[in-house]
Design an enzyme around this catalytic site. Structure first.
Site, short mmCIF file in Angstrom:
data_model
loop_
_atom_site.label_atom_id
_atom_site.label_comp_id
_atom_site.label_asym_id
_atom_site.label_seq_id
_atom_site.Cartn_x
_atom_site.Cartn_y
_atom_site.Cartn_z
CG PHE A 179 12.77 27.54 36.06
CD1 PHE A 179 13.46 28.33 36.97
CD2 PHE A 179 11.40 27.37 36.24
CE1 PHE A 179 12.80 28.94 38.03
CE2 PHE A 179 10.73 27.98 37.29
CZ PHE A 179 11.43 28.77 38.19
CB CYS A 180 17.88 24.75 37.49
SG CYS A 180 18.69 24.00 36.06
CB THR A 181 21.33 28.46 38.03
OG1 THR A 181 20.80 28.53 39.35
CG2 THR A 181 22.23 29.66 37.77
#
Length: 258
Positions: A179-181
């Site tokens: 996951f990331c922003t």
């Protein structure tokens, strides 16, 4: 007055990206929008803000207008609001990559991992055989992350390759959820892992922002706040602004990453 903010990206082949710069800038400027958009041969990435009808009009032009000719038909979009204009000016920049990894074998326009909707994310990351991996930098991770996630302890996304080489093994780490922003870094990271022998790779569709927007806080596995690359600094559940009060003048990036 409040402003509408759109974070957007799509990995798509844009061999004419240099010729798109000025017409795209004109589309944004004519609508009074501010922010930063990056263009590269691999796609488009940006965060822009302005009056809500002007912003939606631009999105419509990107998806259905003649400039991109229907190529932005899978644009990843996340909308939020800001009490003050979060950008000082409009920038449209040309880049080698819309998010810099620096690996020629990685091509998200050809292959990426399996998208996981926020509604299915909790169940996936609760599985005991899944390695949950945060692909953001150490400053972002310190502000908030998912419970039980691995922090790669990197200062830039380009260092993700070193983390993989040193800490991950495709024969051992068979299921990886990242996951990331906003989804762009973990999507590109999924392409990198697939190109380097990992077979079962997942990434959170729409990133943390979409998860915070759609997941009730009572059901959330998110802990802390989500750093964003504009004057709002951090967002919480429901994409509410948290501002500078707790974090001081953060070392904000000058370009969108998501």
């Amino acid at each position: 007055m409040s402003y509408a903010v759109a974070a957007l990206y799509q990995f798509v082949a844009l061999p004419d990206f240099r010729e798109l710069r000025e017409p795209l800038r004109d589309l944004c400027a004519a609508r009074g929008l501010k922010g930063t958009i990056l263009l590269a041969a691999e796609g488009l990435n940006g965060t822009i803000a302005g009056e809500i009808t002007a912003l939606h009009d631009l999105i419509d032009q990107l998806q259905r207008g003649p400039l991109f000719g229907g190529r932005l038909d899978n644009l990843e979009l996340k909308f939020s609001t800001a009490q003050a204009m979060p950008f000082q000016r409009l920038k449209v920049r040309l880049k080698k990559e819309i998010v810099t990894l620096g690996d020629p074998a990685t091509d998200p326009t050809r292959q990426v991992g399996t998208y996981v909707d926020p509604a299915a994310w909790n169940e996936l990351i609760a599985a005991p055989d899944v390695v949950v991996l945060d692909t953001r930098n150490r400053f972002e991770v310190a502000m908030g992350t998912f419970a039980g996630a691995v922090d790669p302890e990197i200062d830039s996304f380009g260092q993700f390759k070193d983390f993989v080489a040193q800490k991950l093994d495709p024969t051992r780490d068979r299921r990886i959820a990242m996951f990331c922003t906003g989804g762009i870094r973990c999507e590109k990271a999924s392409s990198y892992l697939l190109a380097h022998g990992f077979s079962e790779v997942y990434h959170l569709k729409g990133g943390i922002l979409k998860y915070l927007e759609t997941t009730p806080q009572a059901d959330s596995r998110w802990r802390g706040e989500c750093f964003v690359f504009d004057e709002r600094v951090a967002l919480g559940h429901g994409l509410t602004e948290h501002g500078l009060t707790e974090h001081g003048p953060a070392e904000r990036a000058k370009e969108p990453r998501s």
